[in-house]
Each structure stands twice: as structure tokens, then as C-alpha cells.
Design a protein around this motif. Structure first.
Motif, PDB file in Angstrom:
ATOM      1  N   LEU A 202       2.305  12.592 -40.478  1.00 50.16           N
ATOM      2  CA  LEU A 202       3.534  13.486 -40.110  1.00 50.16           C
ATOM      3  C   LEU A 202       2.999  15.148 -40.188  1.00 50.16           C
ATOM      4  CD1 LEU A 202       6.547  11.794 -41.750  1.00 50.16           C
ATOM      5  CD2 LEU A 202       5.873  11.612 -39.537  1.00 50.16           C
ATOM      6  N   PRO A 203       3.901  15.842 -39.670  1.00 57.17           N
ATOM      7  CA  PRO A 203       3.211  17.429 -39.907  1.00 57.17           C
ATOM      8  C   PRO A 203       3.508  17.837 -41.451  1.00 57.17           C
ATOM      9  CG  PRO A 203       4.716  17.141 -37.930  1.00 57.17           C
ATOM     10  CD  PRO A 203       4.793  15.924 -38.760  1.00 57.17           C
ATOM     11  N   VAL A 204       2.783  18.539 -41.726  1.00 53.62           N
ATOM     12  CA  VAL A 204       2.865  18.874 -43.189  1.00 53.62           C
ATOM     13  C   VAL A 204       3.416  20.470 -43.368  1.00 53.62           C
ATOM     14  CG1 VAL A 204       0.939  17.569 -43.939  1.00 53.62           C
ATOM     15  CG2 VAL A 204       0.447  19.789 -43.424  1.00 53.62           C
ATOM     16  N   TYR A 205       3.985  20.886 -44.570  1.00 50.37           N
ATOM     17  CA  TYR A 205       4.323  22.217 -44.738  1.00 50.37           C
ATOM     18  C   TYR A 205       3.187  22.839 -44.685  1.00 50.37           C
ATOM     19  CZ  TYR A 205       6.025  26.125 -47.186  1.00 50.37           C
ATOM     20  OH  TYR A 205       6.460  27.512 -47.635  1.00 50.37           O
ATOM     21  N   ARG A 206       3.201  24.163 -43.964  1.00 50.97           N
ATOM     22  CA  ARG A 206       2.003  25.109 -44.175  1.00 50.97           C
ATOM     23  C   ARG A 206       2.603  26.435 -44.907  1.00 50.97           C
ATOM     24  NH1 ARG A 206      -2.492  22.433 -42.799  1.00 50.97           N
ATOM     25  NH2 ARG A 206      -2.247  21.233 -40.974  1.00 50.97           N
ATOM     26  N   ALA A 207       1.934  26.963 -45.875  1.00 48.51           N
ATOM     27  CA  ALA A 207       2.332  28.263 -46.598  1.00 48.51           C
ATOM     28  C   ALA A 207       2.450  29.374 -45.559  1.00 48.51           C
ATOM     29  CB  ALA A 207       1.365  28.548 -47.429  1.00 48.51           C
ATOM     30  N   ARG A 208       3.488  30.176 -45.929  1.00 45.81           N
ATOM     31  CA  ARG A 208       3.715  31.351 -44.832  1.00 45.81           C
ATOM     32  C   ARG A 208       3.662  32.733 -45.747  1.00 45.81           C
ATOM     33  NH1 ARG A 208       6.952  27.193 -43.513  1.00 45.81           N
ATOM     34  NH2 ARG A 208       7.354  26.348 -41.564  1.00 45.81           N
ATOM     35  N   PRO A 209       3.235  33.639 -45.025  1.00 43.77           N
ATOM     36  CA  PRO A 209       3.074  34.821 -45.931  1.00 43.77           C
ATOM     37  C   PRO A 209       4.404  35.376 -46.494  1.00 43.77           C
ATOM     38  CG  PRO A 209       2.201  35.365 -43.771  1.00 43.77           C
ATOM     39  CD  PRO A 209       2.969  33.787 -43.777  1.00 43.77           C
ATOM     40  N   GLY A 210       4.384  35.882 -47.760  1.00 40.00           N
ATOM     41  CA  GLY A 210       5.490  36.199 -48.534  1.00 40.00           C
ATOM     42  C   GLY A 210       6.109  37.393 -47.720  1.00 40.00           C
TER      43      GLY A 210
END
Length: 220
Positions: A202-210
Motif C-alpha cells: 500500500l502507499p506509504v506516508y511521505r514526509a512533507r516539508p514543515g
């Protein structure tokens, strides 16, 4: 005779079969970790009955292997057999994956059916099925120091949930209970097997710029 009575022996068989299959996977992990015979027996037994134990405790029904010790005896026997025969298997890890998929499918349907029989709502019964499927593997992987099934990217819990949901939907569509159970079992096993074969995830969580302080009216 009630509608439930003809299915009860099937549930007993599912509990026994799933316990044995999961016990074998536990013993295969023990072989990979080069444990002694006691390690094989312990890991096999805990893996075999762990998920069903938590399920029964949550449902408030007698724990299946306490009422009838046959599952424990079968788990110990299966684990002992693996101790003396694991070296004959060419790829123990691949066998472990597919046996685990089959065991997961078995306990998913057994757990869901037992939840429904205990008077739980379809959603709670579905959760019981998934818990039963996951806990045995979690215990096995934790005790065997393997990466937990919950931390792998492969489709596993979602395959269990899909099989449980199909079983419940088939019952809602008035399909005979044994056919509904079979459909859910096959669905869970096939989805998991395809995930193993084709490395589905399944698609995983990707970190996003704060966000920077002050953005969107925020106070630093």
C-alpha cells in the motif's frame, strides 16, 4: 437444529488447522534462528494459539485451547516434527511466507465467524478476524526477532480485512454460510499470495516539508 449447529464443527476444524499451520511457521522461524527443541516447541505453540487466545478473551468466551487442549498438543507435535525435518526444505523462508498466508486466511474467517456467533456487530467481528490473524504472527516475529508483519510494507492486514469483509458481505447477500466462509478464505489467501509474488504494498506516508513560523496566521 439451528442454522449455526452444522457450522460449529467447521469452526473447530478451522481453529485446529490454523493453529497447526501457524505452529509450523513458528517452528520454521525457530529453525532459521537455530534454536533448540524447546525453542521450537515454545515458538510453535505461542504462534499457533496466540491470536485465537486474544480473540476469545476479547469476546468473553472460553479460550478454545483451555476448553480442549487438542490444539496445544497438535501445535507441539507439528513444531517437533519441523525440528527434525526443517533441513529437508529447500527454501524455508518462502515456505514460511505461503504457510503464513494460508494460516492468516484460516484464522481470519474463524475469528470473524466466532465474533458473529458471540453476538458482535459485523464491524467488531471483522476486527476480531484481523486481530486473530495478526497477533500470532506478531508474537512469532517478536520472539523470533524477525521484522514484525505490521512493520513490513507488504499487503498483510489488508488482505485479512478484505477476506473478512467478503465473508460478511456474502452472508448479507444470503449466501450459504459455508460458501461465504470459503469465499472469504480464498480471497484473503489469494490477495496475500499475490502480494508475496508481486511485492504488492500500500502507499506509504511521505514526509512533507514543515511549515515556517507565521505561515497561515500561526504565531511563532
Amino acid at each position: 437444529m439451528t442454522e449455526l449447529e452444522p457450522v460449529l464443527p467447521v469452526l473447530v476444524v478451522l481453529d485446529l488447522a490454523s493453529a497447526v499451520v501457524f505452529a509450523i511457521t513458528g517452528a520454521l522461524v525457530a529453525s532459521r534462528k537455530q534454536m533448540d527443541i524447546v525453542g521450537f516447541l515454545w515458538l510453535g505453540m505461542v504462534t499457533g494459539v496466540g491470536g485465537g487466545t486474544l480473540r476469545d478473551l476479547l469476546l468473553g468466551v472460553p479460550v478454545f485451547w483451555v476448553v480442549n487442549p487438542l490444539p496445544v498438543a497438535l501445535c507441539l507435535g507439528a513444531a517437533g516434527l519441523v525440528h527434525f525435518s526443517a533441513h529437508l526444505v529447500h527454501s524455508r523462508y518462502r515456505l514460511l511466507l505461503y504457510l503464513d498466508a494460508f494460516g492468516m486466511a484460516l484464522v481470519t474467517i474463524a475469528g470473524t465467524a466466532k465474533g458473529l456467533d458471540a453476538g458482535a456487530s459485523p464491524l467488531v467481528a471483522m476486527v476480531m478476524g484481523v486481530i486473530t490473524a495478526a497477533v500470532g504472527g506478531i508474537l512469532r516475529d517478536t520472539l523470533g526477532q524477525e521484522p514484525s508483519i505490521l512493520l513490513r510494507r507488504e499487503v498483510y492486514v489488508s488482505a485479512s480485512a478484505a477476506g473478512s469483509l467478503l465473508f460478511i458481505l456474502a452472508l448479507a447477500a444470503d449466501l450459504p454460510r459455508l460458501w461465504a466462509m470459503g469465499a472469504g478464505l480464498v480471497a484473503a489467501f489469494v490477495i496475500r499470495s499475490l502480494a508475496i509474488r508481486f511485492d504488492w504494498a500500500l502507499p506509504v506516508y511521505r514526509a512533507r516539508p514543515g511549515r515556517t513560523p507565521g505561515a497561515h496566521g500561526e504565531v511563532e
